[in-house]
Design a protein around this motif. Structure first.
Motif, PDB file in Angstrom:
ATOM      1  N   ASP A 135       1.622  -0.010 -12.615  1.00  0.00           N
ATOM      2  CA  ASP A 135       1.934   1.277 -13.214  1.00  0.00           C
ATOM      3  C   ASP A 135       3.308   1.755 -12.743  1.00  0.00           C
ATOM      4  O   ASP A 135       3.903   1.208 -11.803  1.00  0.00           O
ATOM      5  CB  ASP A 135       0.873   2.311 -12.830  1.00  0.00           C
ATOM      6  CG  ASP A 135      -0.453   2.050 -13.533  1.00  0.00           C
ATOM      7  OD1 ASP A 135      -0.440   1.399 -14.589  1.00  0.00           O
ATOM      8  OD2 ASP A 135      -1.499   2.491 -13.012  1.00  0.00           O
ATOM      9  N   VAL A 136       3.764   2.823 -13.371  1.00  0.00           N
ATOM     10  CA  VAL A 136       5.042   3.449 -13.015  1.00  0.00           C
ATOM     11  C   VAL A 136       4.922   4.145 -11.663  1.00  0.00           C
ATOM     12  O   VAL A 136       3.861   4.675 -11.301  1.00  0.00           O
ATOM     13  CB  VAL A 136       5.446   4.462 -14.106  1.00  0.00           C
ATOM     14  CG1 VAL A 136       6.674   5.265 -13.701  1.00  0.00           C
ATOM     15  CG2 VAL A 136       5.695   3.731 -15.427  1.00  0.00           C
ATOM     16  N   ALA A 154       1.544   8.940  -2.616  1.00  0.00           N
ATOM     17  CA  ALA A 154       0.711   9.124  -3.810  1.00  0.00           C
ATOM     18  C   ALA A 154       0.050   7.844  -4.312  1.00  0.00           C
ATOM     19  O   ALA A 154      -0.818   7.917  -5.183  1.00  0.00           O
ATOM     20  CB  ALA A 154       1.557   9.726  -4.938  1.00  0.00           C
ATOM     21  N   TYR A 155       0.422   6.688  -3.761  1.00  0.00           N
ATOM     22  CA  TYR A 155       0.002   5.439  -4.378  1.00  0.00           C
ATOM     23  C   TYR A 155      -0.706   4.523  -3.379  1.00  0.00           C
ATOM     24  O   TYR A 155      -0.363   4.500  -2.186  1.00  0.00           O
ATOM     25  CB  TYR A 155       1.222   4.716  -4.973  1.00  0.00           C
ATOM     26  CG  TYR A 155       1.951   5.549  -5.992  1.00  0.00           C
ATOM     27  CD1 TYR A 155       1.468   5.676  -7.294  1.00  0.00           C
ATOM     28  CD2 TYR A 155       3.110   6.253  -5.659  1.00  0.00           C
ATOM     29  CE1 TYR A 155       2.124   6.458  -8.233  1.00  0.00           C
ATOM     30  CE2 TYR A 155       3.776   7.036  -6.590  1.00  0.00           C
ATOM     31  CZ  TYR A 155       3.278   7.131  -7.873  1.00  0.00           C
ATOM     32  OH  TYR A 155       3.924   7.923  -8.799  1.00  0.00           O
ATOM     33  N   ARG A 156      -1.690   3.780  -3.893  1.00  0.00           N
ATOM     34  CA  ARG A 156      -2.412   2.796  -3.090  1.00  0.00           C
ATOM     35  C   ARG A 156      -1.575   1.529  -2.964  1.00  0.00           C
ATOM     36  O   ARG A 156      -1.037   1.023  -3.942  1.00  0.00           O
ATOM     37  CB  ARG A 156      -3.766   2.454  -3.709  1.00  0.00           C
ATOM     38  CG  ARG A 156      -4.775   3.593  -3.717  1.00  0.00           C
ATOM     39  CD  ARG A 156      -6.106   3.127  -4.304  1.00  0.00           C
ATOM     40  NE  ARG A 156      -6.725   2.092  -3.467  1.00  0.00           N
ATOM     41  CZ  ARG A 156      -6.853   0.814  -3.794  1.00  0.00           C
ATOM     42  NH1 ARG A 156      -6.394   0.372  -4.963  1.00  0.00           N
ATOM     43  NH2 ARG A 156      -7.435  -0.048  -2.972  1.00  0.00           N
ATOM     44  N   LYS A 175       6.743  -1.481   7.331  1.00  0.00           N
ATOM     45  CA  LYS A 175       6.406  -0.254   6.610  1.00  0.00           C
ATOM     46  C   LYS A 175       6.966  -0.283   5.193  1.00  0.00           C
ATOM     47  O   LYS A 175       8.156  -0.555   4.996  1.00  0.00           O
ATOM     48  CB  LYS A 175       6.956   0.970   7.356  1.00  0.00           C
ATOM     49  CG  LYS A 175       6.542   2.309   6.754  1.00  0.00           C
ATOM     50  CD  LYS A 175       7.056   3.454   7.590  1.00  0.00           C
ATOM     51  CE  LYS A 175       6.745   4.812   6.948  1.00  0.00           C
ATOM     52  NZ  LYS A 175       5.293   5.048   6.826  1.00  0.00           N
ATOM     53  N   LEU A 176       6.096  -0.001   4.239  1.00  0.00           N
ATOM     54  CA  LEU A 176       6.532   0.164   2.854  1.00  0.00           C
ATOM     55  C   LEU A 176       7.212   1.520   2.682  1.00  0.00           C
ATOM     56  O   LEU A 176       7.300   2.319   3.626  1.00  0.00           O
ATOM     57  CB  LEU A 176       5.336   0.045   1.913  1.00  0.00           C
ATOM     58  CG  LEU A 176       4.674  -1.339   1.857  1.00  0.00           C
ATOM     59  CD1 LEU A 176       3.356  -1.258   1.090  1.00  0.00           C
ATOM     60  CD2 LEU A 176       5.610  -2.356   1.214  1.00  0.00           C
ATOM     61  N   VAL A 218      -1.096   5.367   3.779  1.00  0.00           N
ATOM     62  CA  VAL A 218      -1.798   4.512   4.729  1.00  0.00           C
ATOM     63  C   VAL A 218      -3.285   4.756   4.574  1.00  0.00           C
ATOM     64  O   VAL A 218      -3.755   5.897   4.603  1.00  0.00           O
ATOM     65  CB  VAL A 218      -1.344   4.814   6.174  1.00  0.00           C
ATOM     66  CG1 VAL A 218      -2.127   3.958   7.148  1.00  0.00           C
ATOM     67  CG2 VAL A 218       0.150   4.582   6.308  1.00  0.00           C
ATOM     68  N   GLU A 219      -4.053   3.692   4.384  1.00  0.00           N
ATOM     69  CA  GLU A 219      -5.495   3.815   4.141  1.00  0.00           C
ATOM     70  C   GLU A 219      -6.291   3.136   5.234  1.00  0.00           C
ATOM     71  O   GLU A 219      -5.856   2.206   5.844  1.00  0.00           O
ATOM     72  CB  GLU A 219      -5.848   3.233   2.771  1.00  0.00           C
ATOM     73  CG  GLU A 219      -5.136   3.966   1.630  1.00  0.00           C
ATOM     74  CD  GLU A 219      -5.321   3.262   0.293  1.00  0.00           C
ATOM     75  OE1 GLU A 219      -5.437   2.021   0.296  1.00  0.00           O
ATOM     76  OE2 GLU A 219      -5.365   3.954  -0.743  1.00  0.00           O
TER      77      GLU A 219
END
Length: 373
Positions: free
Chosen positions: A230-231, A239-241, A365-366, A372-373
């Motif tokens: 996805d975008v 906000a993103y997994r 680190k991204l 972080v999950e």
């Protein structure tokens, strides 16, 4: 102020950048936003329009970027409000909200912001009459433009989004030498204030080696960008997994095979720290050392990575892409180098001290967009 901060030439500090804003050397279409001035650089903001172009270009001597865009009638997109999606694999030129009227002794150099590089967004600065990307000639007066080309993910941007940053340099005085510090000078500084947490390897800068061992990051030694996702909205933090966009790479005998065209996030074996009176930049890789490249150069501000009593505490995150053939990386292999420069003065606030840093003390680190999950 430390002796390193007393030199007249060098990288300009946040205080000096603020003075450039106040005197009109930096011209902005709207007041600067909070955190836009970093310890040794200025974040640049996208303007209200983007132009999709068929190919990258440089204007060259005597031509303005705006004249080329007008003559070739490229597609125009509005970045107002919710902005627009920049498609993966396409090239865009965006007028920036900042312009310059530099003094004759001041030049500039641009780089993608850390988050931009980690999203694999190829971003370069263009000036009117420019013959090189990311370079601002001494005394330049005129507008600034960003060339933006998302490589792995399509991204949503808007007016005010920050994708690249600009570092200013004051020409050294006679007898001070050039901007980059010699290996001998780095060795002397390391003896007083450690630059890395282990042996200092020098080769026209501080050598960095890749960490691919099983114990480095809990068994995951890097990430590879997925090809169909996805975008990503560049202004949404956490906000993103991770697993929706990246494949986690497990440690395997200290080796990683880079596949051509794939994009990887890796990290250095060394932990590093940038002393208060210095700034650093990741140098472009030499193709002679392997069929890969560290995809984006990057700025490291004074104070980056400093742990207790200034000890090295942060790794360099590396954005890596293979060239034409698969290539084997091995744990500890030379993968990059940091070139250091003196600051014209020590910044009043160092990296991470004013709450606008996402990467102080980082390991593997991204970008800040992933939670972080």
């Amino acid at each position: 102020m430390t002796p390193l901060g007393k030199t007249q030439g060098g990288v300009l500090s946040s205080r000096q950048i603020q003075a450039m804003v106040e005197t009109g050397a930096i011209r902005a279409a709207a007041p600067l936003a909070h955190g836009q001035i970093q310890p040794a650089s200025l974040d640049l903001r996208l303007g209200a329009k983007a132009y999709r172009v068929r190919a990258s270009f440089l204007p060259g001597n005597g031509r303005g970027v705006g004249d080329i865009l007008s003559a070739l009638a490229y597609d125009e997109m509005s970045l107002e409000g919710e902005g627009a999606i920049l498609e993966r694999g396409c090239v865009y030129v965006v007028p920036l909200m900042e312009g310059l009227a530099l003094a004759p002794a001041v030049s500039g150099a641009a780089n993608p912001k850390s988050s931009t590089g980690r999203l694999d967004i190829f971003t370069r600065l263009i000036t009117d009459r420019g013959e090189r990307f990311d370079d601002v000639e001494p005394g330049y007066s005129g507008p600034l433009y960003a060339e933006v080309s998302p490589r792995s993910f399509s991204v949503r941007v808007r007016k005010g989004s920050r994708l690249n940053q600009l570092r200013f340099r004051a020409r050294p005085q006679a007898g001070q030498g050039g901007f980059a510090l010699s290996d001998a000078a780095l060795a002397e500084i390391h003896g007083r204030t450690p630059l890395v947490d282990g042996p200092l390897n020098l080769r026209d800068g501080v050598v960095l080696r890749v960490a691919l061992g099983s114990t480095a990051f809990g068994g995951v030694i890097g990430y590879r960008a997925q090809k169909h996702t996805d975008v990503i909205d560049v202004d949404r933090i956490g906000a993103y997994r991770i697993d929706d966009y990246w494949d986690r790479l497990p440690a395997r005998d200290g080796r990683l095979i880079l596949d051509p065209g794939d994009f990887y996030i890796l990290a250095s074996r060394e932990r590093l720290a940038i002393p208060p009176g210095l700034a650093a930049e990741m140098a472009p890789m030499d193709a002679a050392i392997g069929e890969f490249r560290v995809h984006y150069a990057g700025f490291f501000d004074p104070g980056f990575g400093a742990g207790d009593r200034g000890s090295p505490a942060a790794r360099a995150v590396l954005e890596v892409r293979s060239r034409e053939v698969p290539f084997i990386l091995e744990d500890g292999q030379f993968i990059g180098r940091l070139v250091y420069e003196r600051m014209a003065e020590t910044p009043e606030a160092l990296y991470g001290e004013e709450g606008v840093s996402n990467y102080q003390g980082q390991g593997l680190k991204l970008s800040k967009h992933f939670r972080v999950e």
